[in-house]
Design a protein around this motif. Structure first.
Motif, PDB file in Angstrom:
ATOM      1  N   PRO A 108       0.805  -1.226   0.000  1.00  0.00           N
ATOM      2  CA  PRO A 108       0.000   0.000   0.000  1.00  0.00           C
ATOM      3  C   PRO A 108       0.840   1.279   0.000  1.00  0.00           C
ATOM      4  O   PRO A 108       0.332   2.340  -0.319  1.00  0.00           O
ATOM      5  CB  PRO A 108      -0.825  -0.118   1.283  1.00  0.00           C
ATOM      6  N   GLU A 109       2.142   1.160   0.348  1.00  0.00           N
ATOM      7  CA  GLU A 109       2.962   2.368   0.360  1.00  0.00           C
ATOM      8  C   GLU A 109       3.547   2.668  -1.013  1.00  0.00           C
ATOM      9  O   GLU A 109       3.936   3.784  -1.302  1.00  0.00           O
ATOM     10  CB  GLU A 109       4.097   2.217   1.373  1.00  0.00           C
ATOM     11  N   SER A 153      -0.173   8.726   6.259  1.00  0.00           N
ATOM     12  CA  SER A 153       1.027   7.891   6.330  1.00  0.00           C
ATOM     13  C   SER A 153       1.781   7.929   5.001  1.00  0.00           C
ATOM     14  O   SER A 153       3.004   7.845   4.982  1.00  0.00           O
ATOM     15  CB  SER A 153       0.660   6.464   6.728  1.00  0.00           C
ATOM     16  N   ASN A 178      10.498  11.741   0.741  1.00  0.00           N
ATOM     17  CA  ASN A 178      11.517  11.721   1.791  1.00  0.00           C
ATOM     18  C   ASN A 178      12.890  11.406   1.222  1.00  0.00           C
ATOM     19  O   ASN A 178      13.879  11.476   1.916  1.00  0.00           O
ATOM     20  CB  ASN A 178      11.128  10.751   2.913  1.00  0.00           C
ATOM     21  N   ASP A 179      12.947  11.060  -0.060  1.00  0.00           N
ATOM     22  CA  ASP A 179      14.257  10.904  -0.688  1.00  0.00           C
ATOM     23  C   ASP A 179      14.598  12.174  -1.478  1.00  0.00           C
ATOM     24  O   ASP A 179      15.335  12.121  -2.447  1.00  0.00           O
ATOM     25  CB  ASP A 179      14.289   9.667  -1.588  1.00  0.00           C
TER      26      ASP A 179
END
Lengths: 190, 788
Positions: A108-109, A153, A178-179
């Protein structure tokens, strides 16, 4: 002429006119994208990762086959193929003899990241809206679409995706995650 | 028309019995425990295995499939059932789809990565290893997987967390479709759910409640045409009892109809049916009551088997009523035949007492059920029936001429007895009877239920366990250290290729000692900073890129080691660990489960090297077969003792002192012969003998004993008497056949075995008793027969 035939003629005329002669709307753009059965392009990408002192560049080719097949083949600096088809995602790096396969249903991510590109190319607005808050507007000659993940999330890993395009073509994808920031430039293959 | 008083008394007795029956079955608990269906273990390994089967971690597991609907509908149902199960609070784990670590659990595991990960070692933090890891990290950042690597890579450049998760990946065979698990190899789509209930495997009510939650959640989800299949030990006992009950109900109704028809044919009286029902009902109630008193409850399976077996009680009223001489009252007949009847019933009951001592709960219940039922049945027949039937006359119809002539010729035709040595030879040629060695088939769990369980287990990828290493200790830490010792002993076997791998509790939760040792391996932040700088030379990492890693190293050294008590915060870890580490009665127990074991001897040798008595190798297949063999041989021993006791009883009953022995042997001869013939026929029919077959053989022997005793006793009392007795015995044989012959058609294998055994045994006993009984005067032609 019967009214039925008249309607058919009007419909035919409507399709005969170029999609972008009308004002650029999200729905119209999506319809235009959905009408593209397949396309291929070259790309150049630059990842700016905060922990690194320089951006990481890469180039390769992209190919799309409606309704759900996307292949990103990186040729520089390493040979890597990312392939998405239906629910399956495969990542291959022949040099390291590595092959990873995963189910998007099971991840799901990862799924929203894939759908940002794939559902845009497919003109599948319903799927995009399943994962993103979609804002859209004309920009210059073409259009700009911003995708912000609905799930908190997911937002921890992927803050937003900006997609720039012209008519039924996607030209630039900028991802903030976040990268760091990844800029993907797409040039349609001749 | 029968006199009013007979109707009144008989009706009153039946009414009283019915009321007693209702009251009794309200009062006594009917159990459905799996435990009762398992034989006792007699070696430590067998005891362990049976304890696991009764109350082990596996007994709290429920497996379910949902099928017979399109895939999206099945997925919806699976999610709805999963939610219902989780909300009920009855389950410690529910798995039906993507099982993600929650953020809280992932963060906790990430914090403990250097304590939990098997890759933690001093070398991992040395410059050469670091340099390689950093180069790999940069390479990964260039790849499409960079978001994942950026997330964890800078905080864990050595990859301990990924190694940890990699070690957890099972070789699951389920497929994820529409977000839920589906069976991979099913012809039709089948959604799969696994749930582990909170209740102990011994808490049958809680287990039943857990199953009910399953069914209720399914029903509440609006399943339409879809079907829910649930399996697991929590279901087995109840399923076994239900299947047996269904079989017994069918058999009872059918055999009652058949017997009624037969009795009508033979006696032309419906009253006869009521008269026969009284001792039968009294015996059954007595059997159930005796078992309830002795065991505190009656197992549903024992009740079902017992009720069927007690069908033989019908013989007693038939013998009494049919043997009445024309000039006698029923009470006089009862007094006249009482010594023989008493001897027959006592011998049959004595034969069954062996089962009570067998130690196999269901067999013991069955034995007591039979003994109490037979004795009360015979007592009611002789003591009560004459009073219930004052002046009632049941005139049995003469045997059909063909049968009468046939039996007349058979009587005393000793040559027929040659079938016995013949059967012996056949049995020898077959290599003796074949004994059941499969524990599963010893239990009365229906075949369909076992097949379903086996199928679900395979589809869910549960390993086929050849054997396991059981560890015990006073606390979790001791057990985990033992598990680590076993891991150390088995590791060389894995590298030699003798062993595919193994699952161990310490893989998920290392012992505190190991976690402390790993903490001691972690370098200080200063040391690490210097090594990182050295390893990252020439790579484009910013100086502060690994700040989170350095913080984590410092933090890890101060963490209190993770212990079993922390598992509440770690649902996924608990779900993995649960089956491998458990606590019961203040004792902790762990399991190390080898897979793809190719050399049992090498494994045993490796374990023996540890010389720790708390580490026990349990060879599942050998032990279960051993349990079956032991149980069977015990049953055989008790049957043999029962047989000897019966001979002794016969000797005592038939004559004083030593003179009784030849008479006893002569009486027992047709029975022994019948048993031999029965075992041979069963072997020819491909039946594998179980203790239940032995019980049925005992029963057949008991019934056959009636025939031999009565035919023997009547042989010298004149033709009329002999014929009356022959008619009575024939009627008994037929009613027994009508009951037990039907059993051969039912679905429960154990019932089928009992039916077949008794039916064959009774036919053989009847024919042999007839041929071995002394020849008497030629039988009367039907028209000459005196009306009685």
């Amino acid at each position: 002429m019967s009214s039925c035939a008249k309607a058919a003629l009007l419909l035919a005329l409507a399709f005969a006119t170029p999609a972008f002669s009308a004002e650029t709307t999200l729905e119209g753009t999506m319809r235009a994208l959905a009408a593209v059965p397949r396309s291929s392009a070259t790309f150049s990408e630059e990842k700016s990762i905060p922990e690194l002192s320089m951006p990481l560049p890469s180039t390769g080719t992209l190919s799309w086959t409606a309704p759900d097949q996307l292949e990103k083949h990186t040729t520089y600096p390493i040979d890597e193929t990312l392939r998405v088809r239906g629910d399956r995602l495969t990542l291959e790096r022949p040099a390291q003899n590595m092959r990873r396969e995963l189910s998007l249903d099971e991840s799901p991510e990862i799924r929203p990241m894939v759908e940002a590109i794939r559902s845009t190319l497919a003109g599948d607005l319903a799927t995009l809206r399943k994962y993103y808050d979609v804002s859209f507007g004309p920009a210059g000659e073409g259009w700009h679409m911003r995708l912000v993940p609905l799930s908190i999330s997911i937002r921890a890993a992927l803050q937003q995706v900006d997609i720039h395009g012209h008519a039924a073509a996607v030209q630039r994808v900028e991802t903030r995650g976040n990268d760091g920031i990844t800029r993907l430039l797409i040039t349609p293959a001749p | 028309m029968p006199p009013r008083i007979v109707l009144l008394r008989l009706g009153g007795a039946l009414l009283l019995l019915a009321l007693l029956g209702v009251a009794l079955f309200r009062a006594i608990p009917i159990r459905a425990e799996m435990t009762d269906l398992l034989p006792p273990g007699r070696t430590p390994a067998a005891e362990f295995l049976l304890r696991e089967l009764r109350s082990g971690a596996a007994t709290t597991l429920l497996l379910a499939g949902i099928e017979s609907a399109p895939e999206p509908e099945l997925a919806r149902l699976s999610r709805a059932v999963g939610e219902g199960l989780r909300e009920s609070g009855r389950f410690s784990f529910v798995g039906n789809g993507a099982q993600d670590l929650t953020e809280g659990e992932r963060d906790l595991l990430f914090r403990y990565r250097y304590l939990l990960s098997p890759s933690t070692s001093p070398e991992l933090f040395e410059t050469p290893a670091l340099a390689a890891k950093l180069a790999a990290l940069l390479d990964g950042l260039r790849s499409a997987a960079s978001p994942l690597l950026a997330r964890f890579g800078f905080a864990d450049p050595v990859g301990a967390f990924f190694d940890l998760l990699k070690g957890w990946l099972g070789q699951s065979r389920v497929q994820l479709r529409q977000g839920v698990w589906f069976a991979e190899d099913a012809a039709h789509p089948r959604a799969l759910i696994v749930a582990r209930s909170n209740a102990s495997g011994l808490d049958v009510e809680a287990q039943a409640a857990a199953v009910a939650v399953f069914r209720d959640s399914f029903a509440a989800a609006g399943p339409g045409a879809a079907r829910l299949l649930v399996s697991g030990p929590g279901v087995f006992g109840a399923e076994a009892a239900a299947a047996i009950r269904a079989d017994v109900e069918m058999i009872s109704v059918l055999s009652a109809l058949l017997i009624a028809g037969f009795l009508w044919l033979r006696y032309r009286s419906l009253l006869m049916l009521a008269a026969v029902a009284v001792p039968l009902a009294a015996g059954t109630l007595a059997g159930a009551a005796a078992v309830a008193l002795a065991f505190g409850a009656v197992h549903g399976a024992a009740l079902g088997f017992g009720m069927t077996m007690l069908g033989v009680v019908v013989d007693y009223p038939l013998l009494l009523i049919t043997q009445r001489r024309p000039e006698e009252t029923l009470a006089q007949t009862a007094r006249r035949i009482w010594p023989t009847l008493r001897l027959a019933a006592a011998a049959a009951a004595l034969g069954l007492t062996g089962m009570i001592a067998s130690g196999f709960p269901i067999l013991a219940q069955l034995g007591l059920f039979g003994v109490a039922g037979l004795l009360v049945g015979v007592g009611v027949t002789a003591g009560l029936l004459p009073w219930l039937l004052p002046g009632a006359v049941f005139a049995p119809r003469p045997l059909p001429a063909v049968l009468a002539r046939g039996f007349g010729r058979l009587r005393g035709l000793r040559a027929v007895a040659l079938v016995v040595p013949l059967a012996g030879l056949v049995l020898l040629a077959l290599g003796g009877p074949r004994w059941e060695d499969d524990l599963a088939r010893l239990s009365p769990i229906p075949q369909a239920q076992r097949d379903l369980d086996e199928q679900l287990r395979r589809q869910l990828g549960a390993p086929d366990v050849r054997g396991l290493v059981a560890l015990t200790g006073p606390d979790a830490e001791t057990v985990l250290r033992r598990a680590e010792a076993v891991e150390g002993a088995l590791a060389p076997l894995v590298s030699r290729g003798v062993l595919g791998g193994f699952d161990s509790p310490a893989r998920y939760l290392p012992s505190t000692a190991t976690q402390r040792a790993r903490q001691a391996m972690l370098p200080t932040a200063d040391t690490m900073r210097a090594r990182l700088a050295e390893a990252a030379a020439g790579l484009p990492f910013r100086p502060d890129a690994f700040a989170r890693f350095l913080d984590a190293l410092a933090g890890s050294r101060d963490l209190p080691p993770l212990v079993a008590g922390d598992l509440g915060r770690l649902p996924v870890l608990s779900a993995r660990l649960g089956p491998l580490l458990s606590q019961a009665d203040g004792q902790w127990q762990g399991l190390v489960i080898p897979n793809e074991l190719r050399d049992v001897a090498a494994l045993r040798q490796a374990l023996d090297g540890l010389a720790d008595p708390a580490i026990l190798w349990v060879d599942v297949k050998a032990e279960t077969e051993g349990v079956v063999a032991t149980t069977t041989s015990q049953a055989l021993l008790w049957c043999g003792l029962g047989g000897l006791a019966v001979l002794g009883l016969l000797a005592a009953g038939l004559g004083r002192g030593w003179r009784g022995i030849p008479a006893a042997l002569w009486t027992a001869a047709p029975i022994i012969g019948a048993l031999l013939v029965t075992v041979t026929v069963l072997a020819l029919a491909g039946q594998r003998l179980t203790p239940f077959h032995l019980a049925a053989l005992l029963l057949a022997a008991g019934v056959g004993m009636d025939y031999a005793l009565f035919l023997g006793a009547s042989a010298n009392s004149g033709a009329a008497e002999a014929n009356r007795t022959l008619g009575a015995v024939f009627n008994c044989t037929m009613t027994t056949l009508l009951t037990f012959g039907l059993l051969a058609f039912c679905g429960t294998p154990v019932l089928r075995g009992i039916g077949l055994t008794v039916a064959i045994g009774v036919i053989a006993a009847f024919l042999l008793a007839l041929t071995l009984s002394p020849p008497s005067a030629p039988p009367l032609a039907p028209r000459q027969k005196a009306p009685n």
